[in-house]
Design a protein around this motif. Sequence first.
Motif, PDB file in Angstrom:
ATOM      1  N   GLN A  77       0.769  -1.052  -0.032  1.00  0.00           N
ATOM      2  CA  GLN A  77       0.135   0.108  -0.037  1.00  0.00           C
ATOM      3  C   GLN A  77       0.810   1.361   0.059  1.00  0.00           C
ATOM      4  OE1 GLN A  77      -2.731  -0.219   3.368  1.00  0.00           O
ATOM      5  NE2 GLN A  77      -3.798  -2.083   2.302  1.00  0.00           N
ATOM      6  N   ILE A  78       1.861   1.324   0.675  1.00  0.00           N
ATOM      7  CA  ILE A  78       2.880   2.286   0.891  1.00  0.00           C
ATOM      8  C   ILE A  78       3.668   2.515  -0.470  1.00  0.00           C
ATOM      9  CG2 ILE A  78       4.454   3.569   2.134  1.00  0.00           C
ATOM     10  CD1 ILE A  78       3.546   2.467   4.729  1.00  0.00           C
ATOM     11  N   GLY A  79       4.067   1.513  -1.175  1.00  0.00           N
ATOM     12  CA  GLY A  79       4.691   1.399  -2.192  1.00  0.00           C
ATOM     13  C   GLY A  79       3.742   1.766  -3.243  1.00  0.00           C
ATOM     14  N   GLU A  80       2.641   1.630  -3.447  1.00  0.00           N
ATOM     15  CA  GLU A  80       1.557   2.214  -4.280  1.00  0.00           C
ATOM     16  C   GLU A  80       1.692   3.601  -4.197  1.00  0.00           C
ATOM     17  OE1 GLU A  80      -2.181  -0.144  -4.152  1.00  0.00           O
ATOM     18  OE2 GLU A  80      -1.004  -1.836  -4.856  1.00  0.00           O
ATOM     19  N   LEU A  81       1.704   4.188  -3.104  1.00  0.00           N
ATOM     20  CA  LEU A  81       1.662   5.504  -2.676  1.00  0.00           C
ATOM     21  C   LEU A  81       2.889   6.231  -3.149  1.00  0.00           C
ATOM     22  CD1 LEU A  81      -0.199   7.786  -1.098  1.00  0.00           C
ATOM     23  CD2 LEU A  81       1.137   7.055   0.688  1.00  0.00           C
ATOM     24  N   ALA A  82       3.874   5.734  -2.961  1.00  0.00           N
ATOM     25  CA  ALA A  82       5.160   6.217  -3.693  1.00  0.00           C
ATOM     26  C   ALA A  82       5.150   6.351  -5.092  1.00  0.00           C
ATOM     27  CB  ALA A  82       6.375   5.251  -3.302  1.00  0.00           C
ATOM     28  N   VAL A  83       4.549   5.322  -5.753  1.00  0.00           N
ATOM     29  CA  VAL A  83       4.528   5.419  -7.382  1.00  0.00           C
ATOM     30  C   VAL A  83       3.574   6.487  -7.685  1.00  0.00           C
ATOM     31  CG1 VAL A  83       3.659   4.202  -9.159  1.00  0.00           C
ATOM     32  CG2 VAL A  83       4.784   2.955  -7.464  1.00  0.00           C
ATOM     33  N   ALA A  84       2.423   6.453  -6.959  1.00  0.00           N
ATOM     34  CA  ALA A  84       1.334   7.498  -7.274  1.00  0.00           C
ATOM     35  C   ALA A  84       1.937   8.792  -7.243  1.00  0.00           C
ATOM     36  CB  ALA A  84       0.251   7.262  -6.496  1.00  0.00           C
ATOM     37  N   ASN A  85       2.748   9.372  -6.150  1.00  0.00           N
ATOM     38  CA  ASN A  85       3.287  10.365  -6.013  1.00  0.00           C
ATOM     39  C   ASN A  85       4.984  10.679  -6.782  1.00  0.00           C
ATOM     40  OD1 ASN A  85       1.628  11.961  -4.270  1.00  0.00           O
ATOM     41  ND2 ASN A  85       1.843  10.285  -3.041  1.00  0.00           N
ATOM     42  N   HIS A  86       5.258   9.779  -7.357  1.00  0.00           N
ATOM     43  CA  HIS A  86       6.414   9.935  -8.482  1.00  0.00           C
ATOM     44  C   HIS A  86       7.787   9.902  -7.966  1.00  0.00           C
ATOM     45  CE1 HIS A  86       3.265  10.842 -11.489  1.00  0.00           C
ATOM     46  NE2 HIS A  86       2.872  11.848 -10.318  1.00  0.00           N
ATOM     47  N   TRP A  87       7.833   8.878  -6.644  1.00  0.00           N
ATOM     48  CA  TRP A  87       9.221   8.759  -6.195  1.00  0.00           C
ATOM     49  C   TRP A  87       9.872   7.817  -7.097  1.00  0.00           C
ATOM     50  CZ3 TRP A  87      11.083  10.792  -1.685  1.00  0.00           C
ATOM     51  CH2 TRP A  87      10.254  11.566  -0.886  1.00  0.00           C
ATOM     52  N   GLU A  88      11.418   8.142  -6.990  1.00  0.00           N
ATOM     53  CA  GLU A  88      12.232   7.249  -8.009  1.00  0.00           C
ATOM     54  C   GLU A  88      12.484   6.101  -7.399  1.00  0.00           C
ATOM     55  OE1 GLU A  88      12.859   8.062 -11.067  1.00  0.00           O
ATOM     56  OE2 GLU A  88      11.802  10.023 -10.770  1.00  0.00           O
ATOM     57  N   GLY A  89      12.580   5.876  -5.936  1.00  0.00           N
ATOM     58  CA  GLY A  89      13.133   4.931  -5.319  1.00  0.00           C
ATOM     59  C   GLY A  89      12.892   4.957  -3.798  1.00  0.00           C
ATOM     60  N   VAL A  90      13.088   3.970  -2.852  1.00  0.00           N
ATOM     61  CA  VAL A  90      13.009   3.782  -1.424  1.00  0.00           C
ATOM     62  C   VAL A  90      14.320   2.954  -1.158  1.00  0.00           C
ATOM     63  CG1 VAL A  90      11.891   3.442   0.645  1.00  0.00           C
ATOM     64  CG2 VAL A  90      10.677   4.306  -1.487  1.00  0.00           C
ATOM     65  N   VAL A  91      15.226   3.274  -0.173  1.00  0.00           N
ATOM     66  CA  VAL A  91      16.285   2.635   0.288  1.00  0.00           C
ATOM     67  C   VAL A  91      16.161   2.434   1.727  1.00  0.00           C
ATOM     68  CG1 VAL A  91      18.676   2.400   0.891  1.00  0.00           C
ATOM     69  CG2 VAL A  91      18.009   3.312  -1.531  1.00  0.00           C
ATOM     70  N   ILE A  92      15.769   1.366   2.364  1.00  0.00           N
ATOM     71  CA  ILE A  92      15.311   1.013   3.837  1.00  0.00           C
ATOM     72  C   ILE A  92      16.405   0.027   4.464  1.00  0.00           C
ATOM     73  CG2 ILE A  92      13.755  -0.117   5.261  1.00  0.00           C
ATOM     74  CD1 ILE A  92      11.607   0.804   3.037  1.00  0.00           C
ATOM     75  N   TYR A  93      16.951   0.636   5.326  1.00  0.00           N
ATOM     76  CA  TYR A  93      17.714  -0.045   6.353  1.00  0.00           C
ATOM     77  C   TYR A  93      16.928  -0.767   7.250  1.00  0.00           C
ATOM     78  CZ  TYR A  93      21.833  -0.811   9.165  1.00  0.00           C
ATOM     79  OH  TYR A  93      23.074  -1.525  10.219  1.00  0.00           O
ATOM     80  N   GLY A  94      16.244  -1.760   6.670  1.00  0.00           N
ATOM     81  CA  GLY A  94      15.312  -2.440   7.465  1.00  0.00           C
ATOM     82  C   GLY A  94      14.557  -3.351   6.634  1.00  0.00           C
ATOM     83  N   CYS A  95      13.509  -3.785   6.795  1.00  0.00           N
ATOM     84  CA  CYS A  95      12.705  -4.818   6.026  1.00  0.00           C
ATOM     85  C   CYS A  95      11.398  -4.324   5.333  1.00  0.00           C
ATOM     86  CB  CYS A  95      12.173  -5.828   6.913  1.00  0.00           C
ATOM     87  SG  CYS A  95      13.566  -7.019   7.671  1.00  0.00           S
ATOM     88  N   ILE A  96      11.094  -5.073   4.324  1.00  0.00           N
ATOM     89  CA  ILE A  96       9.747  -4.808   3.706  1.00  0.00           C
ATOM     90  C   ILE A  96       8.879  -5.886   3.744  1.00  0.00           C
ATOM     91  CG2 ILE A  96      10.723  -3.082   2.080  1.00  0.00           C
ATOM     92  CD1 ILE A  96      10.125  -5.892  -0.060  1.00  0.00           C
ATOM     93  N   ARG A  97       7.567  -5.616   3.444  1.00  0.00           N
ATOM     94  CA  ARG A  97       6.668  -6.926   3.149  1.00  0.00           C
ATOM     95  C   ARG A  97       6.130  -6.682   1.805  1.00  0.00           C
ATOM     96  NH1 ARG A  97       2.241  -6.811   7.712  1.00  0.00           N
ATOM     97  NH2 ARG A  97       0.678  -5.609   6.646  1.00  0.00           N
ATOM     98  N   ASP A  98       5.180  -7.625   1.546  1.00  0.00           N
ATOM     99  CA  ASP A  98       4.205  -7.737   0.358  1.00  0.00           C
ATOM    100  C   ASP A  98       5.450  -7.676  -0.932  1.00  0.00           C
ATOM    101  OD1 ASP A  98       1.823  -7.629   1.577  1.00  0.00           O
ATOM    102  OD2 ASP A  98       2.370  -5.487   2.065  1.00  0.00           O
TER     103      ASP A  98
END
Length: 159
Positions: A77-98
Amino acid sequence: MSFLTTDLCDANEGRVRVVEPMFQCYGNHARFAGQIVTLKLFEDNTLVRETLAQDGHGKVLVVDGGGSLRCALLGDQIGELAVANHWEGVVIYGCIRDSVALNQLPLGIRALNTHPLKSVKRGEGQRDLPVTFGGVTFTPGDWLYADEDGVIVAAEALL
């Protein structure tokens, strides 16, 4: 995007910082670049959602999640939000899910690993301060370049 981190390193020797190889590649864009926006938080992704809800044209969100492997800071859901708002990418010093859903999104994502548990929502954390992990300090306004060979950071745009 048409760049290679190897070529950028060769052409800008002494001007780039190379992040230690620790990240897994997620998202449908293996190659991404942009100006850095930073967050520092621990097991609370409230600021991740708030930040990715803002305009991200030409930007990469760098999240210092303390290296926690106990919950996820980004999901579909947050990934879809990033796409909708035109972010190039996300780097996380931690984990993701989905991860299956995230891998379908036109977004570059680097994270340490996956974890099925969502984070807490306390609204804690800080934004727009230098954060350090992987042997590199990520300063807001610097530039991040990521591809299949790694992640590099420079004080100025290299492209």
